[in-house]
Design an enzyme around this catalytic site. Sequence first.
Site, PDB file in Angstrom:
ATOM      1  N   GLU A 102      -0.508  -2.270 -34.714  1.00  0.00           N
ATOM      2  CA  GLU A 102       0.167  -3.058 -34.751  1.00  0.00           C
ATOM      3  C   GLU A 102      -1.037  -5.180 -33.854  1.00  0.00           C
ATOM      4  O   GLU A 102      -2.151  -4.461 -33.546  1.00  0.00           O
ATOM      5  CB  GLU A 102       1.218  -3.955 -34.089  1.00  0.00           C
ATOM      6  CG  GLU A 102       2.202  -5.045 -34.163  1.00  0.00           C
ATOM      7  CD  GLU A 102       3.348  -5.182 -33.491  1.00  0.00           C
ATOM      8  OE1 GLU A 102       3.507  -4.085 -32.656  1.00  0.00           O
ATOM      9  OE2 GLU A 102       3.510  -6.164 -33.118  1.00  0.00           O
ATOM     10  N   ASN A 157      10.582  -5.372 -40.765  1.00  0.00           N
ATOM     11  CA  ASN A 157      10.305  -5.028 -39.715  1.00  0.00           C
ATOM     12  C   ASN A 157      11.420  -5.441 -38.412  1.00  0.00           C
ATOM     13  O   ASN A 157      11.696  -6.078 -38.805  1.00  0.00           O
ATOM     14  CB  ASN A 157       8.865  -4.316 -38.665  1.00  0.00           C
ATOM     15  CG  ASN A 157       8.907  -3.933 -37.972  1.00  0.00           C
ATOM     16  OD1 ASN A 157       9.082  -3.193 -37.361  1.00  0.00           O
ATOM     17  ND2 ASN A 157       8.944  -5.218 -36.153  1.00  0.00           N
ATOM     18  N   GLU A 158      12.124  -4.083 -37.834  1.00  0.00           N
ATOM     19  CA  GLU A 158      13.392  -4.960 -36.869  1.00  0.00           C
ATOM     20  C   GLU A 158      13.574  -5.777 -38.052  1.00  0.00           C
ATOM     21  O   GLU A 158      13.945  -6.803 -36.309  1.00  0.00           O
ATOM     22  CB  GLU A 158      12.773  -5.102 -35.977  1.00  0.00           C
ATOM     23  CG  GLU A 158      12.131  -3.551 -34.765  1.00  0.00           C
ATOM     24  CD  GLU A 158      11.532  -3.807 -33.782  1.00  0.00           C
ATOM     25  OE1 GLU A 158      11.607  -4.078 -32.879  1.00  0.00           O
ATOM     26  OE2 GLU A 158      12.082  -2.066 -33.222  1.00  0.00           O
ATOM     27  N   TYR A 192      12.247   3.815 -28.346  1.00  0.00           N
ATOM     28  CA  TYR A 192      11.734   4.050 -27.346  1.00  0.00           C
ATOM     29  C   TYR A 192      12.465   4.596 -26.320  1.00  0.00           C
ATOM     30  O   TYR A 192      13.272   4.683 -25.819  1.00  0.00           O
ATOM     31  CB  TYR A 192      11.177   2.359 -26.879  1.00  0.00           C
ATOM     32  CG  TYR A 192      10.345   1.801 -27.373  1.00  0.00           C
ATOM     33  CD1 TYR A 192       8.490   2.423 -28.137  1.00  0.00           C
ATOM     34  CD2 TYR A 192      10.807   1.143 -29.097  1.00  0.00           C
ATOM     35  CE1 TYR A 192       8.374   1.717 -28.878  1.00  0.00           C
ATOM     36  CE2 TYR A 192      10.152   0.961 -30.219  1.00  0.00           C
ATOM     37  CZ  TYR A 192       8.234   0.884 -29.582  1.00  0.00           C
ATOM     38  OH  TYR A 192       7.132   0.705 -30.947  1.00  0.00           O
ATOM     39  N   GLU A 238       8.724   4.089 -35.412  1.00  0.00           N
ATOM     40  CA  GLU A 238       7.937   3.665 -34.082  1.00  0.00           C
ATOM     41  C   GLU A 238       8.874   4.199 -33.028  1.00  0.00           C
ATOM     42  O   GLU A 238      10.028   4.456 -32.968  1.00  0.00           O
ATOM     43  CB  GLU A 238       8.540   1.665 -33.789  1.00  0.00           C
ATOM     44  CG  GLU A 238       7.159   1.288 -34.276  1.00  0.00           C
ATOM     45  CD  GLU A 238       7.902  -0.110 -34.028  1.00  0.00           C
ATOM     46  OE1 GLU A 238       8.158  -0.324 -32.808  1.00  0.00           O
ATOM     47  OE2 GLU A 238       7.688  -0.987 -34.642  1.00  0.00           O
ATOM     48  N   GLN A 277       1.807   3.251 -29.518  1.00  0.00           N
ATOM     49  CA  GLN A 277       0.696   2.544 -30.960  1.00  0.00           C
ATOM     50  C   GLN A 277      -0.742   2.930 -30.005  1.00  0.00           C
ATOM     51  O   GLN A 277      -1.171   3.228 -29.605  1.00  0.00           O
ATOM     52  CB  GLN A 277       0.984   0.974 -30.378  1.00  0.00           C
ATOM     53  CG  GLN A 277       1.601   0.399 -30.998  1.00  0.00           C
ATOM     54  CD  GLN A 277       1.525  -1.122 -31.568  1.00  0.00           C
ATOM     55  OE1 GLN A 277       0.156  -1.444 -31.604  1.00  0.00           O
ATOM     56  NE2 GLN A 277       2.747  -1.655 -31.382  1.00  0.00           N
TER      57      GLN A 277
HETATM   58  O1  AHR Z   1       5.465  -1.741 -30.638  1.00  0.00           O
HETATM   59  C1  AHR Z   1       5.652  -3.258 -30.269  1.00  0.00           C
HETATM   60  C2  AHR Z   1       7.208  -3.616 -30.775  1.00  0.00           C
HETATM   61  O2  AHR Z   1       8.405  -2.184 -30.448  1.00  0.00           O
HETATM   62  C3  AHR Z   1       7.017  -3.725 -32.171  1.00  0.00           C
HETATM   63  O3  AHR Z   1       6.445  -4.830 -32.480  1.00  0.00           O
HETATM   64  C4  AHR Z   1       8.457  -4.170 -32.570  1.00  0.00           C
HETATM   65  O4  AHR Z   1       8.288  -3.619 -33.990  1.00  0.00           O
HETATM   66  C5  AHR Z   1       9.383  -3.374 -31.335  1.00  0.00           C
HETATM   67  O5  AHR Z   1      10.118  -4.096 -30.483  1.00  0.00           O
END
Ligand code: AHR
Length: 512
Positions: A46, A193-194, A260, A316, A365
């Site tokens: 990103e 995205n999101e 995450y 992600e 990332q």
């Molecule tokens: O990876 C960091 C962020 O995490 C991304 O921009 C977003 O899509 C997610 O919340």
Amino acid sequence: MNKKFIISVLSLVGVAFYSPAQNKLVINADQGKETISKHIYGHFSEHLGHCIYGGYWVGENSPIPNTRGIRNDVVKALKDIQIPNLRWPGGCFADEYHWMDGIGPRDQRPKMVNTHWGGVTEDNSFGTHEFLDLCEQLGCEPYISGNLGSGSVEEMSKWVEYISFDGESPMSNLRKQNGREKPWNVKFWGVGNESWGCGGSMTPDHYSDLYRRYATFCRNYGDNRLYKIACGANEADYNWTETVMKNVGNRMQGLSLHYYTIPKTWGNKGSATQFDEAEYFTTIEKTLKMEELLTKHSNIMDRYDPQKRIGLITDEWGTWYNVEPGANPGFLYQQNTLRDAIVAGINLNIFNSHCDRVKMTNIAQTVNVLQAVILTDEEKMLLTPTYWVYYLYKVHQDAKLLPVSLTGEKYELDGRKMEAISASASKDASGKIHVTLVNIDPNKELTIETELRGVNVKSVSGQVLTSAKINDYNSFENPNTVTVKDFKGAKLSGGKLSVALPAKSVVVLELN
Ligand code: AHR
């Protein structure tokens, strides 16, 4: 004579007792019908911190060796792990990005504020042409996230046309004017995205309607068939998956999922390098939640799409800690330890086992951000422990998943328990079998007796990733603290394979 006495006498005279193997792995080498898509080993980059700028892009006039502005060392490292795809430009940034600002002469491109990530100025010097050049240098497939949150339908539609239309049109002419005669093949398109959060705070019903509208105008040009990926759920938001599956159905080819691993809380996520065993345990426990998430989201998808035409795209995932002391909080720069390698090994084994539904994943990332595989500091570059897991696991790319069953010991801490070993096996096109194993227990070597069904194995070799401490990492001063070595702990005898897995290790075996 009591039993205890007899046992100790017999032990003294060396009588071997029958003791069933504590850990047993059965590999069914003559079974397996699903292919592990190479795209499960994908990445995400990103416009965030030093991922793009400094991580890949240094500009053509940089003293850092580069090809058309893109770092040669980073490209080589990613080619060595056979990077299959790269997602770009975000993340949250994607829904603020206006692609037309990133084309044409670089010194004339408008600047913008990167409001999500540190409020820094984005000068748009890395845009569509630079990204697609990067993918060509990497030999990987691009995955572009379109702006549904703040961009128009027309803008997204024109981006597809600009990239992939071969005939005469305003957008293809503009592309040619900017130096690219032939169109690119870009199959993977994210439509927002999101969208439940940074991408527009939408409800799933509202998003579904918008998806249908935006996706309608993303056209297939020539033989470029789009694989459109709808914004999927945050973690366990099963209602999002249900609603989008119901409303969008086969208008999409993929549906995303973001999850995450955060050891503590959003406010204080925990340090990347300073953690005790309890925090290690919690990190792994949270990582293992991926299994439940994939199972439950897949179950919902199965009801609407029993033929599994729509891929679950975990675009992600990874560890998320506090930034390193002194780093810009908006840049999400964190170190990467052996714990991260264990997290990566477990997740990739889980993804393999769901490869009937999971068709792509993208760790967050690639460079200098979150669970990065590469860290850079000006001209210096290092490969993280997570990088080495991708290096070991590349053998699974496009191989046939072999069914395995594993029974064994638990890793226990303060009355909490989890399975101590994670495993996955596959057979590649040349018939070689590869097994990836993770010993999660940081304190104990574990021996696995492996039964190989349906195959006559003659030799075994392997590689291992481990280190003295679970929080060891590679620094610019000591870049090889955690790195891959030859593995000598596998013994083949009478068709049985015995493997001594070091504590806190990731191992790959090749069986011939
Ligand atoms: O990876 C960091 C962020 O995490 C991304 O921009 C977003 O899509 C997610 O919340």
